[in-house]
Design an enzyme around this catalytic site. Sequence first.
Site, short mmCIF file in Angstrom:
data_model
loop_
_atom_site.label_atom_id
_atom_site.label_comp_id
_atom_site.label_asym_id
_atom_site.label_seq_id
_atom_site.Cartn_x
_atom_site.Cartn_y
_atom_site.Cartn_z
CG ASP A 5 -6.08 -1.99 -5.18
OD1 ASP A 5 -6.18 -0.85 -4.68
OD2 ASP A 5 -5.06 -2.67 -5.12
CG HIS B 77 -5.99 -1.20 -1.21
ND1 HIS B 77 -4.96 -1.00 -2.11
CD2 HIS B 77 -5.66 -0.51 -0.10
CE1 HIS B 77 -4.06 -0.20 -1.57
NE2 HIS B 77 -4.45 0.10 -0.34
CB CYS C 57 -0.95 -0.01 1.21
SG CYS C 57 -1.88 -1.51 1.44
#
Length: 247
Positions: A181, A215, A130
Amino acid sequence: MSFSDHCFLAVTHEGTPQGQTKDIGGIECYIATPTVPHPTTKALIYLSDIFGLALPNNRLLADDFARNGFKTIVPDLFSGDPISVNPPPDFNRETWGEKHGPAQVRPIIDKVLAALREQGVTEFAGAGFCFGARYVFDLAFENTLKVSIVSHPSRLVIPDDLNKYATVSTAPLLINSCEVDKPFPLEAQAQADTILGDGKFAPGYRREYFPGCSHGFAVRGDMSDPQVKAGKEGAFKASVEWLVKYL
């Protein structure tokens, strides 16, 4: 670039971290050291999500890399100010982000790398999750890394960063991607394949895709969901294979 809501979701995983927290170059770091013989000239720099060292998952995953023979260093990218898994109601994510931009974070990474070089490390791999993926790209642009891995990257500029990677980096790149995502959507994933795939990026490129995952799946997903569990395990397996092949 603002944060996605998925950036702030985390499920804490079970387990007790086995590594040590030490100062490296004046920066607090979590260090996961293999118990088997391993090259002391190589290290994996684990650049975390916004939860940093406060989230046990990051330390547990570093331990998993160490069990596979890779000494893993997780710097505190936020100087003791990571995002809480349960932030207070008045928490302002954008204000927090302004305090932890490249001007603050990159010097932290550089200090750790410099100190590790003084300790004899000559080859670095980078694994970014991330938030941390941005800095894996930046390090790869400078060819500081021998190997790059990013999982559900955020804060990339697409397609600019992909084109730059293809042009200036020599580090083989693995991307662990997923179905849902917002920071790295399906369109961006397809662009990565177009720019770097099919042998276009000579050092090496691979993208893994995990359906049914969102995500954050590779480090902080809900392990009670079979698809998320399979995604996390699959991303880790692909990462280890990439490190074995190129580091």
